[in-house]
Design an enzyme around this catalytic site. Structure first.
Site, mmCIF file in Angstrom:
data_model
loop_
_atom_site.group_PDB
_atom_site.id
_atom_site.type_symbol
_atom_site.label_atom_id
_atom_site.label_comp_id
_atom_site.label_asym_id
_atom_site.label_seq_id
_atom_site.Cartn_x
_atom_site.Cartn_y
_atom_site.Cartn_z
ATOM 1 N N ASN A 293 -9.125 -6.509 2.896
ATOM 2 C CA ASN A 293 -8.099 -7.534 3.135
ATOM 3 C C ASN A 293 -8.821 -8.866 3.302
ATOM 4 O OD1 ASN A 293 -8.738 -7.965 5.975
ATOM 5 N ND2 ASN A 293 -7.876 -5.929 6.278
ATOM 6 N N SER B 195 -4.685 -1.813 -4.173
ATOM 7 C CA SER B 195 -3.303 -2.182 -3.787
ATOM 8 C C SER B 195 -2.313 -1.019 -3.722
ATOM 9 C CB SER B 195 -2.708 -3.285 -4.690
ATOM 10 O OG SER B 195 -3.286 -4.542 -4.408
ATOM 11 N N GLY C 58 -2.283 1.590 -1.804
ATOM 12 C CA GLY C 58 -2.150 2.254 -0.503
ATOM 13 C C GLY C 58 -1.274 1.423 0.408
ATOM 14 N N GLY D 218 -7.458 2.597 5.285
ATOM 15 C CA GLY D 218 -7.652 3.086 3.916
ATOM 16 C C GLY D 218 -9.111 3.068 3.481
ATOM 17 N N VAL D 219 -9.326 2.600 2.251
ATOM 18 C CA VAL D 219 -10.667 2.537 1.678
ATOM 19 C C VAL D 219 -11.592 1.692 2.578
ATOM 20 C CG1 VAL D 219 -12.002 1.664 -0.286
ATOM 21 C CG2 VAL D 219 -9.828 2.802 -0.682
ATOM 22 N N ASP D 220 -11.083 0.577 3.022
ATOM 23 C CA ASP D 220 -11.864 -0.346 3.846
ATOM 24 C C ASP D 220 -12.390 0.350 5.106
ATOM 25 O OD1 ASP D 220 -12.725 -3.068 4.017
ATOM 26 O OD2 ASP D 220 -11.339 -3.326 5.681
ATOM 27 N N ASP E 100 -13.630 10.926 -2.873
ATOM 28 C CA ASP E 100 -13.775 9.903 -1.835
ATOM 29 C C ASP E 100 -14.767 8.859 -2.338
ATOM 30 O OD1 ASP E 100 -14.602 8.435 0.396
ATOM 31 O OD2 ASP E 100 -14.417 10.146 1.746
ATOM 32 N N ILE E 101 -14.364 7.619 -2.338
ATOM 33 C CA ILE E 101 -15.213 6.572 -2.907
ATOM 34 C C ILE E 101 -16.514 6.382 -2.128
ATOM 35 C CG2 ILE E 101 -14.205 4.573 -1.711
ATOM 36 C CD1 ILE E 101 -14.285 3.318 -4.706
ATOM 37 N N TYR F 110 -0.928 -1.643 0.610
ATOM 38 C CA TYR F 110 -0.284 -2.779 -0.064
ATOM 39 C C TYR F 110 0.864 -2.384 -0.999
ATOM 40 C CZ TYR F 110 -3.666 -6.088 1.893
ATOM 41 O OH TYR F 110 -4.406 -6.873 2.746
HETATM 42 P P1 ADP Z 1 -4.663 -1.452 -0.368
HETATM 43 O O1 ADP Z 1 -4.557 -2.142 0.972
HETATM 44 O O2 ADP Z 1 -5.305 -2.319 -1.429
HETATM 45 O O3 ADP Z 1 -3.395 -0.818 -0.796
HETATM 46 P P2 ADP Z 1 -5.795 1.100 0.561
HETATM 47 O O4 ADP Z 1 -7.207 1.303 1.001
HETATM 48 O O5 ADP Z 1 -4.721 1.239 1.575
HETATM 49 O O6 ADP Z 1 -5.790 -0.342 -0.142
HETATM 50 O O7 ADP Z 1 -5.453 2.093 -0.627
HETATM 51 C C1 ADP Z 1 -5.902 1.968 -1.953
HETATM 52 C C2 ADP Z 1 -5.935 3.353 -2.603
HETATM 53 O O8 ADP Z 1 -7.119 4.033 -2.187
HETATM 54 C C3 ADP Z 1 -4.780 4.265 -2.198
HETATM 55 O O9 ADP Z 1 -4.341 4.945 -3.365
HETATM 56 C C4 ADP Z 1 -5.399 5.228 -1.201
HETATM 57 O O10 ADP Z 1 -4.777 6.508 -1.201
HETATM 58 C C5 ADP Z 1 -6.809 5.339 -1.730
HETATM 59 N N1 ADP Z 1 -7.852 5.742 -0.758
HETATM 60 C C6 ADP Z 1 -7.825 5.758 0.592
HETATM 61 N N2 ADP Z 1 -9.000 6.161 1.102
HETATM 62 C C7 ADP Z 1 -9.821 6.404 0.035
HETATM 63 C C8 ADP Z 1 -11.172 6.864 -0.115
HETATM 64 N N3 ADP Z 1 -11.928 7.160 0.928
HETATM 65 N N4 ADP Z 1 -11.669 6.992 -1.383
HETATM 66 C C9 ADP Z 1 -10.909 6.684 -2.467
HETATM 67 N N5 ADP Z 1 -9.640 6.258 -2.381
HETATM 68 C C10 ADP Z 1 -9.097 6.114 -1.156
#
Ligand code: ADP
Length: 170
Positions: free
Chosen positions: A23, A121, A123, A31-33, A9-10, A125
């Site tokens: 975004n 991108s 996830g 997602g990450v955001d 997890d980042i 996107y």
């Molecule tokens: P985007 O809108 O750029 O696609 P996302 O956040 O939806 O961004 O996803 C980007 C990648 O990060 C995906 O592979 C997703 O599975 C992954 N991801 C989601 N949550 C986390 C997290 N907490 N830590 C690391 N990676 C994550």
């Protein structure tokens, strides 16, 4: 520069800067955001709002990057970058590469020595993971930077395997 792959997890990474797959509104998403804002607390959103009220009135353009505090995250800074939405009819690879390059440029401006990236991108996107991994690794390798450690933090075994494969090929 040392390149590392970790599955995890980042928001838990102890690095100078973590990169957010944001975004263009900078005002939060999934997602990450979503994870970064949940865990980092309201200070990050506050700085994002200030950026929208000043430099980025129209939002952060795709392929660009900008830093804020990391709030309560273990990192010092969050570098927000906006990945392209994947398209089957148009090649947007250069914009995805730009996210990695611009994030490293901002990291250098901050003096960050360690940076954690998600797979931008891939996830919401919709970018295919294997291609996203190739672009991520080849771009970071080719970008001159003072950053000493780049850590790709992959969410799940499949993402980790795709990056491992791309690392081996490259
Ligand atoms: P985007 O809108 O750029 O696609 P996302 O956040 O939806 O961004 O996803 C980007 C990648 O990060 C995906 O592979 C997703 O599975 C992954 N991801 C989601 N949550 C986390 C997290 N907490 N830590 C690391 N990676 C994550």
């Amino acid at each position: 520069m040392e390149l590392k792959l970790v599955q995890g997890d980042i928001t838990e990474q102890e690095v100078d800067a973590v990169v957010n797959a944001a975004n263009s509104s900078l005002l939060g998403g999934g997602g990450v955001d979503g994870a970064i804002h949940r865990r980092g607390g309201p200070e990050i959103l506050q700085e994002c709002r200030a950026l929208r009220a000043s430099r980025y009135g129209g939002g952060l353009p795709t392929g660009h990057a900008v830093a804020t505090t990391a709030g309560r995250l273990p990192a010092r800074w969050v570098i927000h970058t906006v990945g392209p939405v994947h398209s089957a009819s148009e090649d947007r690879s250069e914009l995805l590469a730009s996210c990695y390059r611009e994030s490293l440029r901002v990291a250098d401006e901050l003096g960050a020595r360690s940076v954690a990236f998600p797979a931008i991108s891939t996830g919401i996107y919709g970018w295919p993971m294997d291609d996203g991994a190739r672009i991520a690794l080849s771009t970071v390798r080719r970008t001159p930077t003072g950053v000493l450690e780049v850590r790709f933090v992959l969410f799940g075994a499949e993402a980790y395997a795709a990056f491992e494969e791309a690392l081996r090929e490259g």
